[in-house]
Structure formats: C-alpha cells, structure tokens
Design a protein around this motif. Sequence first.
Motif, PDB file in Angstrom:
ATOM      1  N   LEU A 200       1.049  -1.428   0.310  1.00 46.39           N
ATOM      2  CA  LEU A 200       0.216   0.051   0.200  1.00 46.39           C
ATOM      3  C   LEU A 200       0.762   1.309   0.151  1.00 46.39           C
ATOM      4  CD1 LEU A 200      -2.547  -0.382   2.784  1.00 46.39           C
ATOM      5  CD2 LEU A 200      -3.643  -1.009  -0.019  1.00 46.39           C
ATOM      6  N   LYS A 201       1.963   1.378   0.787  1.00 45.66           N
ATOM      7  CA  LYS A 201       2.716   2.356   0.812  1.00 45.66           C
ATOM      8  C   LYS A 201       3.603   2.911  -0.236  1.00 45.66           C
ATOM      9  CE  LYS A 201       7.122   4.238   3.484  1.00 45.66           C
ATOM     10  NZ  LYS A 201       8.162   3.621   4.205  1.00 45.66           N
ATOM     11  N   GLU A 202       4.237   1.079  -1.157  1.00 49.55           N
ATOM     12  CA  GLU A 202       4.613   1.714  -2.379  1.00 49.55           C
ATOM     13  C   GLU A 202       4.392   2.256  -3.288  1.00 49.55           C
ATOM     14  OE1 GLU A 202       6.835  -1.724  -3.216  1.00 49.55           O
ATOM     15  OE2 GLU A 202       8.169  -0.624  -1.837  1.00 49.55           O
ATOM     16  N   HIS A 203       2.449   1.648  -3.801  1.00 44.16           N
ATOM     17  CA  HIS A 203       1.436   2.546  -4.515  1.00 44.16           C
ATOM     18  C   HIS A 203       0.672   3.508  -4.550  1.00 44.16           C
ATOM     19  CE1 HIS A 203       2.491  -2.332  -5.782  1.00 44.16           C
ATOM     20  NE2 HIS A 203       2.392  -1.596  -6.674  1.00 44.16           N
ATOM     21  N   VAL A 250     -13.452  -5.073   6.516  1.00 44.29           N
ATOM     22  CA  VAL A 250     -12.669  -5.540   7.427  1.00 44.29           C
ATOM     23  C   VAL A 250     -12.732  -4.791   8.674  1.00 44.29           C
ATOM     24  CG1 VAL A 250     -10.126  -6.549   7.769  1.00 44.29           C
ATOM     25  CG2 VAL A 250     -11.154  -6.584   5.703  1.00 44.29           C
ATOM     26  N   PRO A 251     -13.147  -5.478  10.061  1.00 43.14           N
ATOM     27  CA  PRO A 251     -13.238  -5.666  11.313  1.00 43.14           C
ATOM     28  C   PRO A 251     -11.516  -4.738  11.805  1.00 43.14           C
ATOM     29  CG  PRO A 251     -13.620  -7.205  11.347  1.00 43.14           C
ATOM     30  CD  PRO A 251     -13.557  -7.727  10.087  1.00 43.14           C
ATOM     31  N   LYS A 252     -11.928  -3.659  12.707  1.00 42.92           N
ATOM     32  CA  LYS A 252     -10.718  -2.255  12.605  1.00 42.92           C
ATOM     33  C   LYS A 252      -9.252  -3.305  13.004  1.00 42.92           C
ATOM     34  CE  LYS A 252     -12.772   1.366  12.698  1.00 42.92           C
ATOM     35  NZ  LYS A 252     -13.634   3.107  13.820  1.00 42.92           N
ATOM     36  N   GLN A 253     -10.010  -4.018  13.734  1.00 47.06           N
ATOM     37  CA  GLN A 253      -8.555  -4.759  14.948  1.00 47.06           C
ATOM     38  C   GLN A 253      -7.775  -5.125  13.537  1.00 47.06           C
ATOM     39  OE1 GLN A 253     -11.536  -4.767  14.700  1.00 47.06           O
ATOM     40  NE2 GLN A 253     -12.322  -6.926  15.981  1.00 47.06           N
ATOM     41  N   TYR A 254      -8.477  -5.837  12.943  1.00 43.52           N
ATOM     42  CA  TYR A 254      -7.326  -6.540  11.346  1.00 43.52           C
ATOM     43  C   TYR A 254      -6.922  -5.780  10.466  1.00 43.52           C
ATOM     44  CZ  TYR A 254     -10.084 -10.216  13.820  1.00 43.52           C
ATOM     45  OH  TYR A 254     -10.405 -11.637  14.949  1.00 43.52           O
ATOM     46  N   GLN A 255      -7.454  -4.933   9.983  1.00 43.77           N
ATOM     47  CA  GLN A 255      -6.902  -3.728   9.378  1.00 43.77           C
ATOM     48  C   GLN A 255      -5.321  -3.437   8.669  1.00 43.77           C
ATOM     49  OE1 GLN A 255      -9.420   0.124   9.332  1.00 43.77           O
ATOM     50  NE2 GLN A 255     -11.141  -0.936   9.258  1.00 43.77           N
ATOM     51  N   PRO A 256      -4.883  -3.171   7.948  1.00 41.51           N
ATOM     52  CA  PRO A 256      -3.655  -3.003   7.199  1.00 41.51           C
ATOM     53  C   PRO A 256      -2.842  -1.785   7.954  1.00 41.51           C
ATOM     54  CG  PRO A 256      -4.621  -3.382   5.539  1.00 41.51           C
ATOM     55  CD  PRO A 256      -5.737  -3.536   6.497  1.00 41.51           C
ATOM     56  N   ASN A 257      -1.987  -0.898   8.204  1.00 43.82           N
ATOM     57  CA  ASN A 257      -1.433   0.298   8.407  1.00 43.82           C
ATOM     58  C   ASN A 257      -2.889   0.938   7.991  1.00 43.82           C
ATOM     59  OD1 ASN A 257      -0.303   2.937   8.810  1.00 43.82           O
ATOM     60  ND2 ASN A 257       0.999   1.253   9.964  1.00 43.82           N
ATOM     61  N   LYS A 258      -3.054   2.327   8.556  1.00 43.08           N
ATOM     62  CA  LYS A 258      -4.895   3.068   8.907  1.00 43.08           C
ATOM     63  C   LYS A 258      -3.809   4.541   8.061  1.00 43.08           C
ATOM     64  CE  LYS A 258      -7.659   1.826  12.750  1.00 43.08           C
ATOM     65  NZ  LYS A 258      -6.873   0.002  12.950  1.00 43.08           N
ATOM     66  N   VAL A 259      -2.392   4.949   8.327  1.00 44.76           N
ATOM     67  CA  VAL A 259      -1.961   5.550   7.590  1.00 44.76           C
ATOM     68  C   VAL A 259      -1.122   5.168   6.552  1.00 44.76           C
ATOM     69  CG1 VAL A 259       0.523   6.442   7.548  1.00 44.76           C
ATOM     70  CG2 VAL A 259      -0.294   6.431   9.907  1.00 44.76           C
ATOM     71  N   TRP A 260      -1.460   4.323   5.928  1.00 49.80           N
ATOM     72  CA  TRP A 260      -0.934   3.403   4.683  1.00 49.80           C
ATOM     73  C   TRP A 260      -2.625   3.490   3.800  1.00 49.80           C
ATOM     74  CZ3 TRP A 260       3.003   5.483   5.356  1.00 49.80           C
ATOM     75  CH2 TRP A 260       4.752   5.257   5.286  1.00 49.80           C
ATOM     76  N   ILE A 261      -3.586   3.070   4.783  1.00 51.00           N
ATOM     77  CA  ILE A 261      -5.027   2.884   4.075  1.00 51.00           C
ATOM     78  C   ILE A 261      -4.832   4.335   3.758  1.00 51.00           C
ATOM     79  CG2 ILE A 261      -7.666   2.790   4.378  1.00 51.00           C
ATOM     80  CD1 ILE A 261      -6.584   0.193   5.531  1.00 51.00           C
ATOM     81  N   LYS A 262      -4.503   5.197   4.832  1.00 52.33           N
ATOM     82  CA  LYS A 262      -4.979   6.572   4.223  1.00 52.33           C
ATOM     83  C   LYS A 262      -4.638   7.280   3.075  1.00 52.33           C
ATOM     84  CE  LYS A 262      -6.092  11.183   6.923  1.00 52.33           C
ATOM     85  NZ  LYS A 262      -6.146  11.255   7.609  1.00 52.33           N
ATOM     86  N   GLU A 263      -3.353   7.042   3.196  1.00 48.40           N
ATOM     87  CA  GLU A 263      -2.552   7.740   2.210  1.00 48.40           C
ATOM     88  C   GLU A 263      -2.828   7.095   0.764  1.00 48.40           C
ATOM     89  OE1 GLU A 263       2.290   8.226   0.622  1.00 48.40           O
ATOM     90  OE2 GLU A 263       1.630   7.547   2.907  1.00 48.40           O
ATOM     91  N   ALA A 264      -3.191   5.742   0.927  1.00 53.43           N
ATOM     92  CA  ALA A 264      -3.626   5.422  -0.530  1.00 53.43           C
ATOM     93  C   ALA A 264      -4.659   5.862  -1.096  1.00 53.43           C
ATOM     94  CB  ALA A 264      -3.638   4.010  -0.323  1.00 53.43           C
ATOM     95  N   ARG A 265      -6.166   5.937  -0.062  1.00 58.41           N
ATOM     96  CA  ARG A 265      -7.180   6.368  -0.441  1.00 58.41           C
ATOM     97  C   ARG A 265      -6.868   7.822  -0.729  1.00 58.41           C
ATOM     98  NH1 ARG A 265     -11.543   3.039   0.414  1.00 58.41           N
ATOM     99  NH2 ARG A 265     -12.476   5.281  -0.005  1.00 58.41           N
ATOM    100  N   SER A 266      -6.446   8.707  -0.344  1.00 54.47           N
ATOM    101  CA  SER A 266      -5.982   9.996  -0.553  1.00 54.47           C
ATOM    102  C   SER A 266      -5.315   9.967  -1.763  1.00 54.47           C
ATOM    103  CB  SER A 266      -5.052  10.262  -0.035  1.00 54.47           C
ATOM    104  OG  SER A 266      -4.688  12.112  -0.189  1.00 54.47           O
TER     105      SER A 266
END
Length: 338
Positions: A200-203, A250-266
Amino acid sequence: MGGINSLNTIFLIIGTIILIVTFIDIFWTALWVDGAAGPLSKTLTTICWKGLHIISGEKSKLLSLSGPLILTMTLLMWVLLIWTGWTLFFAAEEASLIDTQNRGPISWSDRIYFTGFTLFTLGIGDFIPKEGFWQIATSIATGSGMLFVTFGVSYVLSVVGAVTQKRSFADSVTGQAENAETLVIQGWNGTDFHNIDIFLKEHASHLTTLTQQHKAYPILHYFHSEKDEQASSVAVAIFDEALTLYTFGVPKQYQPNKVWIKEARSSVQSYLGTLHAAFINPADNVPPSPDINMLRAENLPTVTDEEFQSCLAQLKNRKKKLRGMVQADARSWPAEST
C-alpha cells in the motif's frame, strides 16, 4: 517597414496573433504543471480521441494508437501554426525578402520556403531578409524554431517516460490480482492484513507521482494499452476497490496500517481529480460492489453485510468516477471482466 498597405497589415496582425496564441499553448501545455493542456492542444486532443473512438468501435488494437497519434498531431499542429504565423508575418511587406539569384518577384511558395528553412535550419542563402527590421525578425524566427524543437523534444521524452511509469504501476497491481477481492485475500497472514502494508505504501507513492504527471500532461489519459493488465484505469479501480474492502469490509483490529490506507485512498482521490482535464465524466451507474463473500469463503474476518452496504452508500460518486474512467478507456469493470 514603409510601404505596408492595409492588406499586408492584416497579414502582420494575423501572423502575430497566430504566433502568440501558439506559443502560449506550447508553454501552457509543456511547462505549466498545474495548467493541464493549452486550449488548442485540449481541443485537438478531444477531437482526435472522440474520432478514434468512433472509428475503432472501441477496439483496443486501434485505440492503442491514440496516444502516439494525438502526441504527433499536437506537435504537427504547433509546427504548422508557427510556420503559418511567420509566413504571414514576412508577407507584411512585399520587399521583406530578397532573392539573391534574381529570379523574379517573391511568391507565396518562396515565403513558405524561406520561413521553413529559417525556423528549422541555418538557411541556404538563396533568399535573405531585407536589412533592418526584417533581419531582426528573421533572427527571432530562428530562435523561436530552436525554442520549439527544445520544448517539443522535452515534452515527448517526459510523456513517454510517464507512459512507461503508468504501465509499470498497472503491471504491479494486476500482476498481484485481477480483482480487488483476490488482492485482499492475498494480504491475509493468518492473523491480520499487515502483510499488505508495504504494498500500500509503495503503490500510494507511485500513484501520487502518476497523478502529478497526469496534471502536467493530460495526454497520458489517451495512451491506451492493448492489454488489460497494462491499463492503469483497471489497476486504479482494482486498487481502490481493495482499499474499500480493507477500510469498510474488515473489522478495525485486523486492518492494515491505517496511515498507509489513508494515504492510498487520498492518492486515488487525487488521481480521480485529473479526469476532468481529459473530459472524462463519471459513469451513469454505480459499478458492482466488491464481493465480501469471497473473503468469507476463505475464512477471513469481515463486517456484517448491513454495515458494509451502509458504508458503500457513501462512496457512490467516487465509484461512478472510477467506472467512468474505466469506460473512457474502453475497458470492462474488473468484477465484470473476470
């Protein structure tokens, strides 16, 4: 410049206007990063793309020529406009050019010929400008020709480099999975989805770079790949649908790193913001929702259907933009093509 009559004054004015408008379009398109394409280039690009869509019937083989053809047509338009502008400019006075071989009156073909070799070569010498103003004008014309060649080459190299990166991004996403559900399933390590963090971070970073390139060169949207796996429109759709599953399925406790998800969605949102420059509009219909049951079939933790659908209802406009992008690229939505 004595002896200029009203008709020749019209040539001077029209030629000057053509040159000014053309160089504004060149600077706007090739140098202004946030300005998208210039008005002339934007109009030509739109006409060519729509014409190719009609001619090709959305066949990938023919549409794959669209990017190179539009790029070539843009450069050719600039050349012809600069050439025309300077030809009219030198027609403002009958005696602006001198035939060193004394073959008779200067014709229009002579002026076109003189303008051409002045812009793109050092000159041959059979025609020379009249002393004074026209010598200065010839020097400026030569400089404008060299400037165009420099900008033209730089523009082509930048676009080709960006196309390569665009296809590299598509390959790296579709090489992992042909749909969002498979991409999510592959990120499960048995405990959570943190295996996908680096991906997620790289892409997200790669897509941010592509977004800036699309802002600078909207023509990139018209470089159509013959293969679906090299189509960035499909890759971005898969990537964003996977992010939707990670964020809302996916339930929050299982999700990937929230920073990278937010950056990817942005990064996806910013990429979608470049579509208007290429006249790519949202689709009329919302595409199919990601199939959360595929995750359940692999015994992966998921939220309830009600919770998932409630979250998806907030993404209708975003998903319409994604589908509009895929349709403009003459592709099928990933879930519908597998």
